[in-house]
Design a protein around this motif. Structure first.
Motif, short mmCIF file in Angstrom:
data_model
loop_
_atom_site.label_atom_id
_atom_site.label_comp_id
_atom_site.label_asym_id
_atom_site.label_seq_id
_atom_site.Cartn_x
_atom_site.Cartn_y
_atom_site.Cartn_z
N GLY A 348 0.82 -1.20 0.00
CA GLY A 348 0.00 0.00 0.00
C GLY A 348 0.85 1.25 0.00
O GLY A 348 2.04 1.22 0.26
N GLY A 349 0.24 2.37 -0.32
CA GLY A 349 0.91 3.66 -0.24
C GLY A 349 1.98 3.89 -1.27
O GLY A 349 2.82 4.78 -1.11
N GLY A 374 1.09 -0.30 4.40
CA GLY A 374 1.37 0.98 3.80
C GLY A 374 0.73 2.16 4.49
O GLY A 374 1.17 3.30 4.32
N ASP A 375 -0.30 1.92 5.30
CA ASP A 375 -0.92 3.02 6.04
C ASP A 375 -0.26 3.24 7.39
O ASP A 375 -0.66 4.13 8.14
CB ASP A 375 -2.41 2.77 6.22
N THR A 376 0.75 2.44 7.70
CA THR A 376 1.43 2.55 8.99
C THR A 376 2.89 2.99 8.86
O THR A 376 3.39 3.78 9.65
CB THR A 376 1.38 1.20 9.73
N ASP A 378 6.41 4.18 6.37
CA ASP A 378 6.99 4.75 5.17
C ASP A 378 8.10 3.82 4.67
O ASP A 378 8.32 2.74 5.21
CB ASP A 378 7.55 6.14 5.44
N LYS A 405 4.38 6.45 9.21
CA LYS A 405 3.70 7.47 8.44
C LYS A 405 3.52 8.73 9.28
O LYS A 405 3.44 8.68 10.52
CB LYS A 405 2.32 6.96 8.00
N HIS A 407 1.82 11.58 11.18
CA HIS A 407 0.55 11.70 11.90
C HIS A 407 0.62 12.94 12.77
O HIS A 407 1.56 13.11 13.54
CB HIS A 407 0.29 10.45 12.77
#
Length: 531
Positions: A348-349, A374-376, A378, A405, A407
């Motif tokens: 993801g990402g 991918g949402d957690t 890099d 990532k 936040h």
């Protein structure tokens, strides 16, 4: 990653290798992948796990013995500036050993040196712009300027069909090496005596001609000379290569049609693509070990094997066969051996990686699989062409370092144990309105870049391998003009080279300005601390 200053990372437009496949190549629609296991724990058998137990190959078994005799010809399409024209496949392989070991970091000692690393913490980390070089003028939309090296009193950078060596202190030109065409790929590694390797085009691209990246050369960065040039095949039948690396005294180059290796001093071939093979080395990772990413078969019925190879002979030392659902792999590090892969097209990402695999390169045994949603997290890898180009992820001293990532305007760097796959339990926080980007190892410590907020400059920091405390090595200038230089060459898309109080940010490509706002792009910018 090794402890050497990395020698390879552009402005906001990601680089496009001349011989890369078209968008979507190798990515058919696939059913949704199975759920990923919990963070830091070994996954259950499935995507990315070997279909059979890992194999240890005896030292006297060469790749040639493993090859079958089915011709493989892959026609890859043109992207932006290149056309793959060539033929051929492959022949031998590389070496390694890897594994654990605990970090050997520590805090600052009485001399201001970060223990566990070579980089010193200065009394005053404030830095200024030393010099900068604007991008060369070209009518091409995108053209390669790949290659950036900081070594032996020289900073060398690829330009438009040339490489120039500069005095890293003041930017005085030491030498310029002219080439017939643009540089397509460059090893970020340099030998102890200042040698490195590149792949370049035999002529300049034009509206009607797009020569492939078929020329391999070794460079002496101290003298500014080309030691030798080689190719596999000639003319329309020359084999193109998309990546280059160095292990020991061997320069290895790989691509979609196979890999080759040369003695970096003499240019003598160690192995070359072999017509008739149905297995090819698409790329290599270098350093203290040489590791090949080897593919057999055709798309959707392909196997990917990670092989630790003796760089002087091509004999396989060990290998790990990746499981079904993996078509590509990128090398994060060869010692310890860590690769990233997209299992079942589930990454993801835009990272290209769903999992990192820690492998014992003496035995070929899988030590741990680390899922990275991918949402957690890099970090990303080019797993298709430049297989050694993983950015924002670093491995060393038994650990894998990843940034989370962003936040709330900030992020952290976390570490995973390569022996178990579990998180080490410590985090390095970037701070308010800042984000951390891992660059490379420095002994037992991690070097990272802190991207600047709206009112401050960026920083180079050392993350202590033992207690995860941050030590500032460089504080970049904060005025608007200097911050524009920094944000114009972001680490995700650029080549960053840092050593001994000097930082070079460089672009791996150049192009025709897109508009008036785009006319002040730089080929590279150099920063240095004041003491």
């Amino acid at each position: 990653m090794t402890d050497q200053p990395p020698q390879d990372q552009q402005p906001p437009t990601p680089p496009v290798p001349p011989d890369s496949p078209q968008p979507g190549y190798g990515y058919p629609q696939a059913p949704p992948p199975p759920p990923q296991p919990g963070y830091g724990y070994p996954a259950q058998p499935g995507y990315g796990y070997p279909a059979q137990p890992p194999t240890v190959v005896a030292g006297d078994d060469t790749r040639a013995r493993q090859n079958r005799t089915i011709a493989l010809i892959i026609l890859a399409a043109v992207v932006a500036i290149g056309l793959i024209i060539g033929s051929g496949v492959w022949y031998a392989r590389s070496s390694g050993e890897g594994g654990g070991g605990k970090p050997t970091g520590g805090g600052k000692n009485g001399t201001g040196t970060v223990t566990g690393g070579k980089e010193k913490a200065p009394d005053n980390p404030a830095a200024d712009v030393l010099f900068k070089v604007p991008q060369p003028k070209t009518e091409e939309t995108t053209i390669g300027t790949v290659g950036s090296w900081l070594t032996g009193g020289v900073y060398a950078k690829s330009g438009l069909a040339e490489i120039t060596g500069y005095d890293p202190a003041d930017g005085t030109k030491k030498w310029t090496l002219k080439l017939p065409g643009p540089v397509c790929a460059a090893s970020e590694r340099v030998t102890a005596d200042g040698r490195t390797g590149i792949v370049y085009q035999p002529s300049m691209p034009s509206k009607t001609e797009h020569p492939g990246c078929t020329q391999v050369a070794a460079l002496d960065l101290k003298a500014g000379t080309k030691l030798w040039t080689a190719s596999v095949g000639s003319g329309d039948f020359a084999t193109p290569f998309q990546n280059a690396t160095i292990a020991g005294n061997t320069l290895a180059v790989g691509g979609l049609r196979g890999g080759a290796a040369y003695d970096i001093g003499t240019g003598k071939p160690v192995w070359q693509p072999k017509p008739g093979d149905d297995c090819v080395d698409v790329g290599y990772g270098g350093g203290t070990k040489l590791v090949a990413v080897r593919k057999c078969g055709v798309y959707d019925n392909r196997t990917v094997t990670i092989q630790n190879v003796d760089p002087t002979s091509g004999k396989v030392i060990s290998e790990y066969k990746m499981g079904a659902g993996i078509e590509y792999a990128g090398i994060v590090s060869t010692d310890p051996l860590v690769v990233g892969a997209d299992a079942g097209h589930s990454a993801g990402g835009g990272s290209g990686v769903s999992d990192y695999f820690s492998i014992d390169n003496r035995t070929g045994k899988l030590l741990a699989r680390i899922p990275v949603p991918g949402d957690t997290y890099d970090g990303e890898c080019d797993t298709i062409t430049r297989v050694e180009e993983c950015k924002g992820v670093v491995a060393g001293e038994g650990r894998l370092y990843l940034a989370t990532k962003e936040h709330g305007g900030t992020n952290e760097v976390v570490a995973f144990d390569l022996a178990t796959g579990k998180q080490a339990g410590q985090r390095a926080a970037a701070g308010e309105d800042r984000t951390l980007f891992p660059l490379r190892m420095d002994g037992g410590n991690l070097l990272a870049y802190i991207e600047p907020p709206y009112d401050k400059g960026g920083q180079i920091v050392s993350v202590d391998g033992a207690d995860f405390k941050l030590t500032t090595l460089m504080e970049l200038p904060a005025d608007q003009a200097d911050r524009d230089l920094q944000t114009g060459l972001q680490p995700e898309y650029s080549e960053y080279r840092y050593a001994q109080g000097k930082l070079f940010m460089a672009s791996p490509n150049a192009g025709k300005p897109l508009g008036s706002f785009d006319k002040k792009r730089n080929l590279f910018v150099a920063f240095g601390t004041r003491d």
